[in-house]
Design an enzyme around this catalytic site. Structure first.
Site, PDB file in Angstrom:
ATOM      1  N   LYS A  35       0.843  -1.206   0.000  1.00  0.00           N
ATOM      2  CA  LYS A  35       0.000   0.000   0.000  1.00  0.00           C
ATOM      3  C   LYS A  35       0.881   1.259   0.000  1.00  0.00           C
ATOM      4  O   LYS A  35       2.080   1.187   0.265  1.00  0.00           O
ATOM      5  CB  LYS A  35      -0.905  -0.018   1.234  1.00  0.00           C
ATOM      6  CG  LYS A  35      -0.150   0.038   2.560  1.00  0.00           C
ATOM      7  CD  LYS A  35      -1.054  -0.243   3.756  1.00  0.00           C
ATOM      8  CE  LYS A  35      -0.257  -0.285   5.048  1.00  0.00           C
ATOM      9  NZ  LYS A  35      -1.086  -0.717   6.183  1.00  0.00           N
ATOM     10  N   ARG A 131     -10.153   0.592  15.423  1.00  0.00           N
ATOM     11  CA  ARG A 131     -10.053   1.471  14.259  1.00  0.00           C
ATOM     12  C   ARG A 131     -10.983   0.958  13.166  1.00  0.00           C
ATOM     13  O   ARG A 131     -11.803   1.669  12.633  1.00  0.00           O
ATOM     14  CB  ARG A 131      -8.581   1.502  13.796  1.00  0.00           C
ATOM     15  CG  ARG A 131      -8.280   2.479  12.706  1.00  0.00           C
ATOM     16  CD  ARG A 131      -6.820   2.438  12.327  1.00  0.00           C
ATOM     17  NE  ARG A 131      -6.428   1.144  11.776  1.00  0.00           N
ATOM     18  CZ  ARG A 131      -5.245   0.856  11.266  1.00  0.00           C
ATOM     19  NH1 ARG A 131      -4.286   1.774  11.256  1.00  0.00           N
ATOM     20  NH2 ARG A 131      -4.976  -0.329  10.773  1.00  0.00           N
ATOM     21  N   TYR A 254      19.065  28.856   8.650  1.00  0.00           N
ATOM     22  CA  TYR A 254      17.896  29.698   8.960  1.00  0.00           C
ATOM     23  C   TYR A 254      17.688  29.791  10.469  1.00  0.00           C
ATOM     24  O   TYR A 254      17.709  28.779  11.186  1.00  0.00           O
ATOM     25  CB  TYR A 254      16.632  29.080   8.366  1.00  0.00           C
ATOM     26  CG  TYR A 254      16.474  29.289   6.872  1.00  0.00           C
ATOM     27  CD1 TYR A 254      16.420  30.565   6.321  1.00  0.00           C
ATOM     28  CD2 TYR A 254      16.359  28.191   6.028  1.00  0.00           C
ATOM     29  CE1 TYR A 254      16.257  30.739   4.958  1.00  0.00           C
ATOM     30  CE2 TYR A 254      16.190  28.359   4.659  1.00  0.00           C
ATOM     31  CZ  TYR A 254      16.136  29.636   4.129  1.00  0.00           C
ATOM     32  OH  TYR A 254      15.973  29.805   2.787  1.00  0.00           O
TER      33      TYR A 254
HETATM   34  C1  PLP Z   1      -0.325  -1.801   6.816  1.00  0.00           C
HETATM   35  C2  PLP Z   1      -0.876  -3.071   7.295  1.00  0.00           C
HETATM   36  C3  PLP Z   1      -0.032  -4.177   7.526  1.00  0.00           C
HETATM   37  C4  PLP Z   1       1.469  -4.094   7.428  1.00  0.00           C
HETATM   38  O1  PLP Z   1       1.996  -3.486   8.591  1.00  0.00           O
HETATM   39  P1  PLP Z   1       3.561  -3.334   8.809  1.00  0.00           P
HETATM   40  O2  PLP Z   1       3.715  -2.792  10.173  1.00  0.00           O
HETATM   41  O3  PLP Z   1       4.022  -2.383   7.758  1.00  0.00           O
HETATM   42  O4  PLP Z   1       4.151  -4.676   8.606  1.00  0.00           O
HETATM   43  C5  PLP Z   1      -0.627  -5.368   7.865  1.00  0.00           C
HETATM   44  N1  PLP Z   1      -1.964  -5.472   8.008  1.00  0.00           N
HETATM   45  C6  PLP Z   1      -2.790  -4.420   7.832  1.00  0.00           C
HETATM   46  C7  PLP Z   1      -4.259  -4.596   8.023  1.00  0.00           C
HETATM   47  C8  PLP Z   1      -2.281  -3.188   7.482  1.00  0.00           C
HETATM   48  O5  PLP Z   1      -3.106  -2.151   7.315  1.00  0.00           O
END
Ligand code: PLP
Length: 362
Positions: A35, A131, A254
């Site tokens: 993702k 969630r 800065y």
């Molecule tokens: C993003 C996600 C993962 C992966 O999590 P990581 O900490 O990046 O390994 C696994 N399961 C779900 C439902 C997620 O949303």
């Protein structure tokens, strides 16, 4: 010479990390999470490598899956948030996507559907993250209704997500697992994210869902033996473009937030927040110059940072600089900016050219 700031992507490291995840959970199938543009690494290029190694891929939403299908990726793809409206189901059906069902609405849309081919579904249950996902008390009913759906294929995978698995002494994970394991005995199930794969072997179940670790980074709060063999996929690198001597009392950058306490040598590096380096990085944040650790000195600008290289050998204009990646974990830099490597990677802007190191033949 063109501007030296680049994001190097080592696809051999990606392959290595996926193999390590497989080795740590040998009995489980692997759902590789790609993702958010594969955590900023480029979803298509990452999926092309992982397709042959993982059993399925996962993205957040339909649009991310469409990008992969249009690039010719054929592996099963799970939508981790499912669909957001009923009309998306037709596309999900056409593209052969797997769906998350996490609420009553998503189930009702499926019940009304007469798809060309039955859709594979994963049922998401809330065990404490609060969630997404149905309540544990609704599992039985949802499973029965999914089984009765003409549009839903055979086995529905039951899954849940950990809130605190990066922290080995937090008891929430054991509590979540205990609640999860008591639900729907005999049904295929999945709980482990990267932290689960690395540190919670009882969470491996039938499917593991590694994301972050595939990109070579550890989500664990403390160093963990299983994470020590991970290899970072992205290295954000650049070079020194200017060097100067400053006197005690001279301010750098800065706002003059860094003031020399001694005669100091300051290297200016062509990388700034416009390249994804966090503006919040504090004075003292580690930077590798010629492979040696140096300290950020002064505020991060859009295009440049300044680094205290006093006493370091052989630093000159053109010297190689690593902002994070090989030799310097992105999470160490992230901590100095009050965030995590997840955020730094996923918000990488397009500006630094991506230099891809192809995987060695499998
Ligand atoms: C993003 C996600 C993962 C992966 O999590 P990581 O900490 O990046 O390994 C696994 N399961 C779900 C439902 C997620 O949303």
């Amino acid at each position: 010479m063109s501007r030296p700031c680049q994001a190097r992507l080592d696809l051999d490291a990606l392959r290595h990390n996926a193999a390590l995840a497989r080795q740590l959970a040998p009995a489980a199938k692997q759902l590789a999470v790609v993702k958010a543009d594969a955590y900023g690494h480029g979803a298509v290029r990452v999926a092309r490598v992982l397709e042959s190694q993982a059993d399925a891929l996962a993205v957040a939403c339909l649009e991310e899956a469409v990008e992969l299908r249009e690039a010719g990726i054929q592996a099963p793809i799970l939508l981790l948030e499912g669909v957001f409206e009923a009309v998306e189901l037709a596309a999900a059906d056409r593209l052969g996507l797997w769906l998350t069902v996490a609420n009553e609405e998503q189930l009702a849309w499926l019940e009304a559907l007469r798809p060309a081919a039955p859709l594979h579904c994963w049922l998401k249950v809330n065990t404490g993250m609060n969630r997404l996902g149905i309540a544990a008390t609704h599992c039985q009913e949802f499973q029965a209704r999914l089984r009765a759906c003409a549009g839903v294929a055979g086995d529905v995978v039951l899954y849940t997500h950990f809130a605190s698995a990066e922290d080995l002494v937090n008891r929430a994970t054991a509590r979540q697992l205990e609640e999860f394991d008591a639900l729907l005995p005999g049904v295929p199930r999945s709980a482990a994210n990267s932290a689960g794969v690395l540190a919670w072997p009882h969470s491996h179940h039938d499917w593991v869902r590694p994301g972050y670790m595939l990109y070579g980074n550890s989500p664990m709060a403390l160093p963990h033996a299983n994470a020590s063999a991970l290899r970072p996929v992205m290295t954000l690198r650049s070079a020194v473009i200017s060097l100067r001597e400053v006197a005690p009392g001279d301010a750098v950058g800065y706002g003059g937030t860094w003031v020399a306490r001694r005669a100091s040598r300051i290297a200016t590096v062509a990388a700034g927040y416009g390249d994804g380096y966090p503006r919040q990085a504090a004075n003292g944040t580690p930077v590798l110059v010629n492979g040696q650790r140096a300290a950020l000195a002064g505020r991060v600008s859009m295009d440049m940072i300044t680094v205290d290289v006093t006493g370091l050998e052989g630093v000159r204009s053109g010297s190689e600089v690593v902002l994070w990646g090989e030799g310097l974990a992105v999470d160490e830099v992230a901590r100095c900016a009050g965030t995590t490597g997840y955020e730094l990677l996923t918000r990488m802007p397009p500006r630094p050219p991506r230099v891809v190191i192809a995987p060695r033949a499998a």
